[in-house]
Design an enzyme around this catalytic site. Sequence first.
Site, PDB file in Angstrom:
ATOM      1  N   GLU A  26     -19.904-133.997 -76.393  1.00 37.16           N
ATOM      2  CA  GLU A  26     -19.936-133.734 -74.947  1.00 37.16           C
ATOM      3  C   GLU A  26     -18.693-134.354 -74.306  1.00 37.16           C
ATOM      4  O   GLU A  26     -18.373-135.508 -74.547  1.00 37.16           O
ATOM      5  CB  GLU A  26     -21.228-134.315 -74.346  1.00 37.16           C
ATOM      6  CG  GLU A  26     -21.263-134.417 -72.840  1.00 37.16           C
ATOM      7  CD  GLU A  26     -21.045-133.090 -72.098  1.00 37.16           C
ATOM      8  OE1 GLU A  26     -21.711-132.098 -72.424  1.00 37.16           O
ATOM      9  OE2 GLU A  26     -20.173-133.073 -71.195  1.00 37.16           O
ATOM     10  N   HIS A  69     -58.522-138.151 -64.667  1.00 39.89           N
ATOM     11  CA  HIS A  69     -58.348-139.094 -65.775  1.00 39.89           C
ATOM     12  C   HIS A  69     -59.165-138.647 -66.973  1.00 39.89           C
ATOM     13  O   HIS A  69     -60.326-138.291 -66.808  1.00 39.89           O
ATOM     14  CB  HIS A  69     -58.798-140.492 -65.351  1.00 39.89           C
ATOM     15  CG  HIS A  69     -58.694-141.479 -66.479  1.00 39.89           C
ATOM     16  ND1 HIS A  69     -57.480-142.015 -66.869  1.00 39.89           N
ATOM     17  CD2 HIS A  69     -59.642-141.983 -67.315  1.00 39.89           C
ATOM     18  CE1 HIS A  69     -57.682-142.842 -67.901  1.00 39.89           C
ATOM     19  NE2 HIS A  69     -58.986-142.835 -68.192  1.00 39.89           N
ATOM     20  N   LEU A  73     -34.020-104.065 -69.543  1.00 36.64           N
ATOM     21  CA  LEU A  73     -34.666-104.712 -68.397  1.00 36.64           C
ATOM     22  C   LEU A  73     -35.142-106.092 -68.835  1.00 36.64           C
ATOM     23  O   LEU A  73     -35.684-106.250 -69.933  1.00 36.64           O
ATOM     24  CB  LEU A  73     -35.874-103.894 -67.933  1.00 36.64           C
ATOM     25  CG  LEU A  73     -35.575-102.580 -67.210  1.00 36.64           C
ATOM     26  CD1 LEU A  73     -36.865-101.792 -67.010  1.00 36.64           C
ATOM     27  CD2 LEU A  73     -34.892-102.834 -65.868  1.00 36.64           C
ATOM     28  N   GLY A 107     -23.272 -99.506 -64.480  1.00 33.99           N
ATOM     29  CA  GLY A 107     -23.036 -99.186 -63.075  1.00 33.99           C
ATOM     30  C   GLY A 107     -21.708 -99.737 -62.591  1.00 33.99           C
ATOM     31  O   GLY A 107     -21.261-100.801 -63.028  1.00 33.99           O
ATOM     32  N   GLY A 143     -32.986-108.718 -68.841  1.00 30.30           N
ATOM     33  CA  GLY A 143     -31.715-109.441 -68.856  1.00 30.30           C
ATOM     34  C   GLY A 143     -31.642-110.628 -69.799  1.00 30.30           C
ATOM     35  O   GLY A 143     -32.332-110.681 -70.824  1.00 30.30           O
ATOM     36  N   LYS A 165     -27.620-101.656 -67.842  1.00 34.88           N
ATOM     37  CA  LYS A 165     -26.827-101.105 -68.959  1.00 34.88           C
ATOM     38  C   LYS A 165     -27.393-101.495 -70.318  1.00 34.88           C
ATOM     39  O   LYS A 165     -27.033-100.916 -71.335  1.00 34.88           O
ATOM     40  CB  LYS A 165     -25.372-101.542 -68.850  1.00 34.88           C
ATOM     41  CG  LYS A 165     -25.136-103.015 -69.054  1.00 34.88           C
ATOM     42  CD  LYS A 165     -23.641-103.321 -69.046  1.00 34.88           C
ATOM     43  CE  LYS A 165     -23.399-104.790 -69.259  1.00 34.88           C
ATOM     44  NZ  LYS A 165     -22.014-105.174 -69.242  1.00 34.88           N
ATOM     45  N   ARG A 186     -21.712-120.984 -68.488  1.00 28.33           N
ATOM     46  CA  ARG A 186     -21.834-119.535 -68.347  1.00 28.33           C
ATOM     47  C   ARG A 186     -20.743-119.007 -67.422  1.00 28.33           C
ATOM     48  O   ARG A 186     -20.273-119.706 -66.537  1.00 28.33           O
ATOM     49  CB  ARG A 186     -23.204-119.186 -67.757  1.00 28.33           C
ATOM     50  CG  ARG A 186     -24.392-119.809 -68.470  1.00 28.33           C
ATOM     51  CD  ARG A 186     -24.880-119.050 -69.640  1.00 28.33           C
ATOM     52  NE  ARG A 186     -25.247-117.677 -69.359  1.00 28.33           N
ATOM     53  CZ  ARG A 186     -25.528-116.796 -70.324  1.00 28.33           C
ATOM     54  NH1 ARG A 186     -25.469-117.139 -71.598  1.00 28.33           N
ATOM     55  NH2 ARG A 186     -25.849-115.558 -70.006  1.00 28.33           N
TER      56      ARG A 186
HETATM   57  C1  LIG Z   1     -30.040-119.845 -74.012  1.00 33.77           C
HETATM   58  C2  LIG Z   1     -30.468-119.782 -72.569  1.00 33.77           C
HETATM   59  C3  LIG Z   1     -31.652-120.379 -72.192  1.00 33.77           C
HETATM   60  C4  LIG Z   1     -32.059-120.319 -70.866  1.00 33.77           C
HETATM   61  N1  LIG Z   1     -33.237-120.915 -70.530  1.00 33.77           N
HETATM   62  C5  LIG Z   1     -33.644-120.887 -69.243  1.00 33.77           C
HETATM   63  C6  LIG Z   1     -34.884-121.468 -68.875  1.00 33.77           C
HETATM   64  O1  LIG Z   1     -35.618-122.001 -69.707  1.00 33.77           O
HETATM   65  N2  LIG Z   1     -35.266-121.419 -67.582  1.00 33.77           N
HETATM   66  C7  LIG Z   1     -34.471-120.842 -66.628  1.00 33.77           C
HETATM   67  O2  LIG Z   1     -34.850-120.846 -65.449  1.00 33.77           O
HETATM   68  N3  LIG Z   1     -33.295-120.267 -66.945  1.00 33.77           N
HETATM   69  C8  LIG Z   1     -32.872-120.275 -68.231  1.00 33.77           C
HETATM   70  N4  LIG Z   1     -31.685-119.668 -68.561  1.00 33.77           N
HETATM   71  C9  LIG Z   1     -30.892-119.039 -67.489  1.00 33.77           C
HETATM   72  C10 LIG Z   1     -31.456-117.663 -67.123  1.00 33.77           C
HETATM   73  O3  LIG Z   1     -31.498-116.857 -68.268  1.00 33.77           O
HETATM   74  C11 LIG Z   1     -30.575-117.017 -66.059  1.00 33.77           C
HETATM   75  O4  LIG Z   1     -30.425-117.908 -64.982  1.00 33.77           O
HETATM   76  C12 LIG Z   1     -31.191-115.723 -65.554  1.00 33.77           C
HETATM   77  O5  LIG Z   1     -31.329-114.801 -66.606  1.00 33.77           O
HETATM   78  C13 LIG Z   1     -30.311-115.127 -64.450  1.00 33.77           C
HETATM   79  O6  LIG Z   1     -30.846-113.906 -64.027  1.00 33.77           O
HETATM   80  P1  LIG Z   1     -29.918-112.779 -63.415  1.00 33.77           P
HETATM   81  O7  LIG Z   1     -30.859-111.689 -63.003  1.00 33.77           O
HETATM   82  O8  LIG Z   1     -29.017-113.351 -62.410  1.00 33.77           O
HETATM   83  O9  LIG Z   1     -28.982-112.296 -64.606  1.00 33.77           O
HETATM   84  P2  LIG Z   1     -29.281-111.751 -66.059  1.00 33.77           P
HETATM   85  O10 LIG Z   1     -30.617-112.164 -66.536  1.00 33.77           O
HETATM   86  O11 LIG Z   1     -28.102-112.123 -66.871  1.00 33.77           O
HETATM   87  O12 LIG Z   1     -29.335-110.182 -65.859  1.00 33.77           O
HETATM   88  C14 LIG Z   1     -28.231-109.427 -65.522  1.00 33.77           C
HETATM   89  C15 LIG Z   1     -28.452-108.014 -66.001  1.00 33.77           C
HETATM   90  O13 LIG Z   1     -27.429-107.186 -65.462  1.00 33.77           O
HETATM   91  C16 LIG Z   1     -27.063-106.241 -66.428  1.00 33.77           C
HETATM   92  N5  LIG Z   1     -25.715-105.747 -66.077  1.00 33.77           N
HETATM   93  C17 LIG Z   1     -24.568-106.459 -66.004  1.00 33.77           C
HETATM   94  N6  LIG Z   1     -23.548-105.664 -65.615  1.00 33.77           N
HETATM   95  C18 LIG Z   1     -24.069-104.433 -65.431  1.00 33.77           C
HETATM   96  C19 LIG Z   1     -23.525-103.185 -65.026  1.00 33.77           C
HETATM   97  N7  LIG Z   1     -22.231-103.050 -64.733  1.00 33.77           N
HETATM   98  N8  LIG Z   1     -24.341-102.113 -64.942  1.00 33.77           N
HETATM   99  C20 LIG Z   1     -25.659-102.230 -65.254  1.00 33.77           C
HETATM  100  N9  LIG Z   1     -26.235-103.394 -65.638  1.00 33.77           N
HETATM  101  C21 LIG Z   1     -25.446-104.466 -65.723  1.00 33.77           C
HETATM  102  C22 LIG Z   1     -27.136-107.004 -67.732  1.00 33.77           C
HETATM  103  O14 LIG Z   1     -27.261-106.133 -68.831  1.00 33.77           O
HETATM  104  C23 LIG Z   1     -28.373-107.868 -67.504  1.00 33.77           C
HETATM  105  O15 LIG Z   1     -29.543-107.238 -67.977  1.00 33.77           O
HETATM  106  C24 LIG Z   1     -31.262-119.671 -69.892  1.00 33.77           C
HETATM  107  C25 LIG Z   1     -30.073-119.052 -70.279  1.00 33.77           C
HETATM  108  C26 LIG Z   1     -29.681-119.091 -71.593  1.00 33.77           C
HETATM  109  C27 LIG Z   1     -28.417-118.412 -71.986  1.00 33.77           C
END
Ligand SMILES: Cc1cc2nc3c(=O)[nH]c(=O)nc-3n(C[C@H](O)[C@H](O)[C@H](O)COP(=O)(O)OP(=O)(O)OC[C@H]3O[C@@H](n4cnc5c(N)ncnc54)[C@H](O)[C@@H]3O)c2cc1C
Length: 474
Positions: free
Chosen positions: A211, A453, A39, A115, A41, A36, A281
Site C-alpha cells: 500500500e 441479550h 443488467l 449507447g 452492472g 451494452k 476505479r
Molecule cells: C470487486 C468489487 C467489489 C465491490 N463491492 C461492493 C460492495 O460490497 N458494496 C458496494 O456498495 N459497492 C461495491 N462495489 C462498488 C459497486 O460495484 C459500484 O459502486 C456500483 O456498481 C456502481 O453502480 P453504477 O450503476 O454507477 O455503475 P455500474 O454498476 O458499473 O454499471 C454501469 C453500467 O453501464 C453500462 N455501460 C457503460 N457504458 C455504456 C454505454 N456506452 N452504453 C450502454 N451501457 C453502458 C455498463 O455495461 C454497466 O452495466 C464493488 C466494486 C468492485 C469492483
Amino acid sequence: MGENEFDLVVLGGGTGGYVAAIRASQLGMKVAVVEKDKLGGTCLHRGCIPCKALLRSAEIHHTVRESAEFGVDVSTISINFLQMQERKQKIVDQLHKGVQYLMKKGDIKVFHGEGRIMGASIFSPQTGAVSVTRDDGESEIVVPKNLLIATGSRPRTLAGLEVDGVDVLTSDEALQLQSLPKSMIVVGGGVIGIEWASLLNDLGVDVQIVEFADRILPLEDVDISKEMTKLLKKRKIQVHTGAKVLPETIVKNDETVSIQAEKDGSVMTLEAEKILVSVGRVANVENIGLDNTEVRVEQNVIQINDYYQTAESHIYAIGDVIGGLQLAHVASHEGILAVEHMAGLAPRPMDTTNVPKVTYSRPEIASVGWTEQEAKEKGISVKTGIFPFQAIGKALIYGESDGFVKIVADEKTDDLLGVHMIGPHVSDLIAEGALAKVLDATPWEIAHTIHPHPSLAEIMGEAALAVDGLAIHA
Ligand SMILES: Cc1cc2nc3c(=O)[nH]c(=O)nc-3n(C[C@H](O)[C@H](O)[C@H](O)COP(=O)(O)OP(=O)(O)OC[C@H]3O[C@@H](n4cnc5c(N)ncnc54)[C@H](O)[C@@H]3O)c2cc1C
C-alpha cells in the site's frame, strides 16, 4: 409519444441505472434503459455480489477449520474452488434474472447495445438523443425528455503494469480464476484489496499487500486501520505500507512473477504466483458522446449539482461515473433522488456523512460519519467511546470476538459524529449507526435503546455508554 420516445432514457443498467429506472416507472414515466453488457452492472457481475459469494465460501472454510473448538470434529477438509465459483455464478444468475423480471414488471424497455449521446438534431431539438449500436452493428435512436448517465466505472491500472489476465489481474479477472494461486501480491490496500487479501488467505493462499499510503484502508479511522493491520499480520499476511510499487521492474518467470517496491528509500523485491492490482476505479466518461453536450467533466468525473443535474438541466448523472463514494447503495440512492427531482418532487439532497461504508473482510469493517481525525481537523473537540467484542457474550458464543466499536461524538453538543466498527457482522450492525446519524441521535439515545441479550448489537449500547465513561461491562 412515438415508440422510441421516452420520458427518461437511462444510459447504463448497473445498480444506479436500473434502480433509477424502476423509481421512474413508479412515478409514471415511460422509461428505457440502454445497456451494452448485462443488467446489474459491476455490482452484480464483477463486484459486490460475486465477491461476497466467494468471501462467504472462504469464511465457511475458515469456520470448518476451526470447528474442533466448537466440539465438531471434521476429519478432512478440502477446497473445491470450482464449486465455489459455480455457487457464486448461480447467485449472480438468480439475481440477474430478478433484475430482468423487474424491468418487465415496471414496463421498462431495455435496449441491448452501446449507447452514445448525440448532439441536437432533427430527432431531438435538445441534446440527449441516444444512438444504440447493437452487437450485430445495427443502430437505432431513442429520444428522451430526460437522460440519466449511469455508465459506472472500471478498474484503474498502473502505467507499465499491464493487466494480462494471467500473471497480473484486476478484480475483474480474479473473479474468473478457475484455480487458486499459491501466492498473491495485492497492490493497493483499499477496500477491494483488503477483501481479496482476506478471502485468499482464508483459502490458504500466501498473501502480501503493498500500500502506497502510510496505512491500509486510509479512509477509515486510524484505530480501525491499526487493528486490521494487526489482525492481518496475525494471519501471516504481510502488510507493506508506505511502499510504492515500481511497475517497470516486473519480471515474469515460469511459475512466479516478481516486482520491486520502494519503501523508506530502499527497494525490496516481492515475488508471488500472481499480482492483483486494486488501486481504485476510473469513471466511464469516454466514448459516450459527452463531446456532443455541455456536460462538464473534471478530474475524469461528471460534474453535477445537488440533484445530479449536469450543466444541461435535462441530463443527469449518478453512480460511479460522478466519483465520490463509489458504492452500490450510493449509486441507487442517487438514482432515486435524480428521478424524483426530474418528476418535480422535492427530494432531500444526500448527506454523504450518513452513508455507511463496509469492507467485507474477516473481520468486517464498517463505518458511518466522520473519523476522529476528520472531526478534529474540522476544529471540533470530540469525545470517543470504544468497546471491544471480547466483552460481548454473543461474540464469544459466535467464536469471532476480535475488534471493537468506536463512537465519536461532539464533546460540547453531544452530537453523534461517527461510528466505526471492526468485528463480526458489522456490515449489519452499522445500520443502527446509520439510522442514529440520520435521526441525529446522541450517544445517550443509542445507549438507552434497549438491545437484546445476548446479541452482537449490544456493543452499540456499550460503546455509546463508553463515550461518557459509563460502559457497564468494561
Ligand atoms: C470487486 C468489487 C467489489 C465491490 N463491492 C461492493 C460492495 O460490497 N458494496 C458496494 O456498495 N459497492 C461495491 N462495489 C462498488 C459497486 O460495484 C459500484 O459502486 C456500483 O456498481 C456502481 O453502480 P453504477 O450503476 O454507477 O455503475 P455500474 O454498476 O458499473 O454499471 C454501469 C453500467 O453501464 C453500462 N455501460 C457503460 N457504458 C455504456 C454505454 N456506452 N452504453 C450502454 N451501457 C453502458 C455498463 O455495461 C454497466 O452495466 C464493488 C466494486 C468492485 C469492483
